[in-house]
Design an enzyme around this catalytic site. Structure first.
Site, mmCIF file in Angstrom:
data_model
loop_
_atom_site.group_PDB
_atom_site.id
_atom_site.type_symbol
_atom_site.label_atom_id
_atom_site.label_comp_id
_atom_site.label_asym_id
_atom_site.label_seq_id
_atom_site.Cartn_x
_atom_site.Cartn_y
_atom_site.Cartn_z
ATOM 1 N N ILE A 1 0.832 -1.217 0.000
ATOM 2 C CA ILE A 1 0.000 0.000 0.000
ATOM 3 C C ILE A 1 0.865 1.265 0.000
ATOM 4 O O ILE A 1 2.026 1.242 0.372
ATOM 5 C CB ILE A 1 -0.999 0.038 1.195
ATOM 6 C CG1 ILE A 1 -0.315 -0.316 2.515
ATOM 7 C CG2 ILE A 1 -2.198 -0.840 0.929
ATOM 8 C CD1 ILE A 1 -1.211 -0.176 3.727
ATOM 9 N N GLU A 2 0.226 2.338 -0.403
ATOM 10 C CA GLU A 2 0.873 3.660 -0.495
ATOM 11 C C GLU A 2 2.159 3.609 -1.308
ATOM 12 O O GLU A 2 3.156 4.240 -0.966
ATOM 13 C CB GLU A 2 1.105 4.235 0.912
ATOM 14 C CG GLU A 2 -0.215 4.531 1.612
ATOM 15 C CD GLU A 2 -0.087 5.150 2.969
ATOM 16 O OE1 GLU A 2 0.972 5.737 3.265
ATOM 17 O OE2 GLU A 2 -1.045 5.033 3.747
#
Ligand SMILES: Cc1cc2nc3c(=O)[nH]c(=O)nc-3n(C[C@H](O)[C@H](O)[C@H](O)COP(=O)(O)OP(=O)(O)OC[C@H]3O[C@@H](n4cnc5c(N)ncnc54)[C@H](O)[C@@H]3O)c2cc1C
Length: 630
Positions: A430-431
């Site tokens: 994620i991110e």
């Protein structure tokens, strides 16, 4: 269609993706960055020393809050139950609201806690060390959800309307990803169309994996808006909208179930003619992707803080277990194979904190460009903490693989290592995945060279551009290049660092080697360097290790000034640097000596079915699930 044909077919889309990504970049470097300078071979020790330790006043605020938060977690949150049931109890959500946790970053003027970035990260680290799901609830809300972009880009009216809601406990989410849009936002299908009077926008599309999305009171939704013509060329627009829960047309299609962080409320959300007023646009039409990237510069710091929190927990378990568990007549932490794992955990945890809190301090102080430092912290810490949890599982042996409840049921200590492992892995996805972080960092690191010389090396560039690039390069490169060869590492410097001085000298020397290697690769491959992702990744890893080394040394020295008797920070910084130096040498070696080209050929052949014979003798999984009798 073969992989080569597919590649040709995709090249137009790829160009479009690159154009969109380029359009969203912050193009200027107006503020200083230690890492940006490092990639140019400039070791700016003034940007990294003295290490910015948290001020006593800010620390006191943090200590008081962490004390209350820790007590609340111990008394009210059972992380194994949260994992087992996949639900965060409402009383925990309410309790966190009472503590002000949903408004940690909201300015005090709006009723929030107004915590500094350092204290916010300390809070996330504390929660993450205990319950990964709860940490993700908090960080999805505050790091990428509405509060952060609102703080950076919101209008006064938007701030007045939404900040007090969050301060009271409203939860938010960030919706970018779609089935076809993961790392590549250019392919966004969700669209927003303006009404004829321009007062409202109508959003249509599907958003996937929106954390907190199913419960959020407010979301930031990214949508494609009508393209604009810029210099005669069509420019795709992506715009960020604030969308409130209960707006007609929002459909919660399904909740997703994951390997770890099992209590997050993450799902598929469909937008069917969802009308939002135009005053809900954040920052401006077409600014959505840039907003997301700038928001993430600071938002991304939450993940390394959470990773460091988990690493501390792992270290604590490892050292106890290392002493406790005796096999072959010795505690397993005394067998060399166990000892190296525990030592590496301690050294890496120290480095993770050093880089994350250095960058967080820059956010609090302002005046620095942290895009590279934050991306490196995210990359380094999420990978390092995964390695730590993996090593912890190995140290725990069979007990590492057993669930905490099961361990307790048979009377043993129920360390939740398998839960930690399931929770930790997502941080590398994620991110910004590891791979995308490599590309992002490489792009920023190469920025100065690209501005100066890329047209010169690009056979397709027009002659006028080539001549301009030639003139600029002739002024810059001769002196710069010679400078990267100067043996300044031999000059006596870093006297105040004592035994760590040699590591600072190593960082200085290798930063120049890094800069010239990057330059050599650029000259060798020209614009095609972009495609040599593994070479770029190695160079990025070198820069990351050097950054981690430098922050570890400066932090150790600063901590020692505060408490001269405590030699632990110096020992750990020294150990980390010794280990990092070995990795740096390997990465440099890998730039020239690797199997990258062969790997690409083999992968293309594998994808075209060339090694299908190797897959014989298995029950092949086609993803459609069990089709037999139940
Ligand atoms: C638990 C969870 C929570 C999430 N929360 C949110 C959220 O709150 N909001 C939101 O908008 N999204 C969210 N996401 C989505 C998340 O950000 C994406 O999963 C992530 O961006 C990667 O996209 P993808 O999974 O589609 O992978 P893809 O983009 O399909 O990538 C697959 C693999 O290919 C690699 N790859 C992709 N492009 C390249 C390239 N150009 N060069 C080299 N390698 C490449 C990737 O690194 C990866 O290894 C969440 C996802 C999960 C699983």
């Amino acid at each position: 269609m073969s992989v080569t044909d597919t590649a040709k077919h995709l090249s137009e889309k790829e160009k479009e993706s690159l154009d969109v990504a380029e359009g969203a970049r912050e193009t200027e470097w107006t503020k200083p960055s230690f890492v940006a300078e490092l990639f140019m071979g400039h070791f700016r020790s003034d940007l990294i020393a003295p290490y910015p330790l948290q001020s006593p006043e800010d620390k006191a605020i943090g200590d008081e809050f962490m004390g209350r938060l820790e007590a609340f977690l111990r008394d009210n949150l059972d992380p194994d139950e949260v994992d087992r049931t996949g639900d965060l109890p409402q009383r925990v959500i309410d309790g966190l609201a009472k503590l002000g946790c949903w408004g940690m970053k909201i300015p005090k003027d709006y009723g929030g806690l107004g915590l500094s970035q350092i204290n916010y990260n300390r809070a996330v680290a504390l929660v993450a060390s205990y319950c990964g799901s709860t940490a993700v609830w908090l960080s999805a809300h505050q790091s990428i959800g509405v509060p952060q972009p609102l703080k950076l880009f919101g209008s006064d009216a938007q701030k007045k309307k939404y900040f007090p809601m969050f301060a009271k406990g409203a939860v938010s989410a960030f919706a970018l990803t779609e089935p076809e849009v993961g790392s590549d936002p250019a392919q966004m299908v969700t669209k927003a169309e303006p009404s004829s009077d321009g007062k409202t926008w109508t959003i249509n599309g599907n958003k996937l994996w929106c954390t907190n999305g199913l419960v959020a009171d407010v979301m930031v939704v990214m949508a494609g808006t009508p393209s604009k013509m810029v210099n005669g060329k069509e420019k795709k627009q992506i715009t960020a909208f604030i969308v409130e829960k209960g707006t007609p047309g929002i459909e919660y299609v399904s909740r997703c179930d994951f390997m770890g962080i099992r209590a997050i409320q993450n799902g598929v959300i469909r937008f069917n003619n969802v009308k939002v007023p135009s005053e809900n646009i954040l920052w401006g039409e077409g600014q959505g992707l840039k907003l997301a990237l700038i928001t993430l510069n600071t938002g991304r710091l939450t993940l390394p803080a959470a990773s460091a929190g988990m690493s501390k927990q792992a270290l604590q378990i490892a050292r106890n277990w290392g002493k406790e568990r005796v096999q072959w007549g010795q505690p397993i932490g005394k067998h060399e194979a166990g000892a190296v794992k525990i030592a590496a955990m301690a050294a890496s945890t120290f480095a993770q904190e050093a880089m994350t809190y250095y960058t967080s301090a820059l956010v609090d102080k302002g005046g620095a460009d942290i895009r590279l430092e934050a991306a490196m912290s995210k990359l380094f810490c999420s990978v390092a903490s995964w390695k730590i949890v993996d090593d912890l599982m190995q140290l725990r042996g069979g007990r590492g693989y057993e669930k905490a409840d099961s361990l307790r049921k048979r009377g043993e200590k129920g360390y939740a290592v398998e839960r930690m492992m399931r929770d930790a892995r997502i941080n590398r996805i994620i991110e910004g995945t590891d791979e995308i972080q490599h590309l992002f960092i490489a792009r920023e690191a190469l920025d100065k060279h690209m501005r100066l010389a890329m047209d010169l090396l690009n056979p397709k560039a027009p002659m006028t551009k080539k001549m301009t690039a030639l003139a600029k390069s002739a002024l810059f490169y001769p002196f710069w290049y010679l400078r990267t060869w100067l043996p300044t590492g031999l000059w006596p410097r870093f006297a105040g660092y004592g035994s760590l001085g040699k590591h600072m000298r190593f960082v200085e020397c290798r930063s120049r080697k890094l800069a010239r290697t990057l330059f050599h690769q650029m000259v060798k491959f020209g614009p095609k360097l972009e495609r040599r992702q593994n070479i770029l990744a190695r160079l990025v890893e070198i820069g990351t290790e050097l950054f981690a080394m430098a922050t570890s040394c400066t932090k150790a020295v600063e901590l020692e000034k505060q408490n001269p008797q405590e030699k632990g920070p110096r020992e750990l910084a020294d150990l980390f640097c010794r280990q990092a130096r070995i990795r740096v040498r390997q990465y440099f070696h890998g730039v020239c000596c690797n199997t990258d080209v062969r790997d690409s050929k083999a992968a293309a052949k594998a994808m075209d079915g060339g090694y299908e014979w190797l897959e014989k003798g298995i029950v092949a999984d086609d993803g459609s699930g069990f089709k037999g009798k139940k």
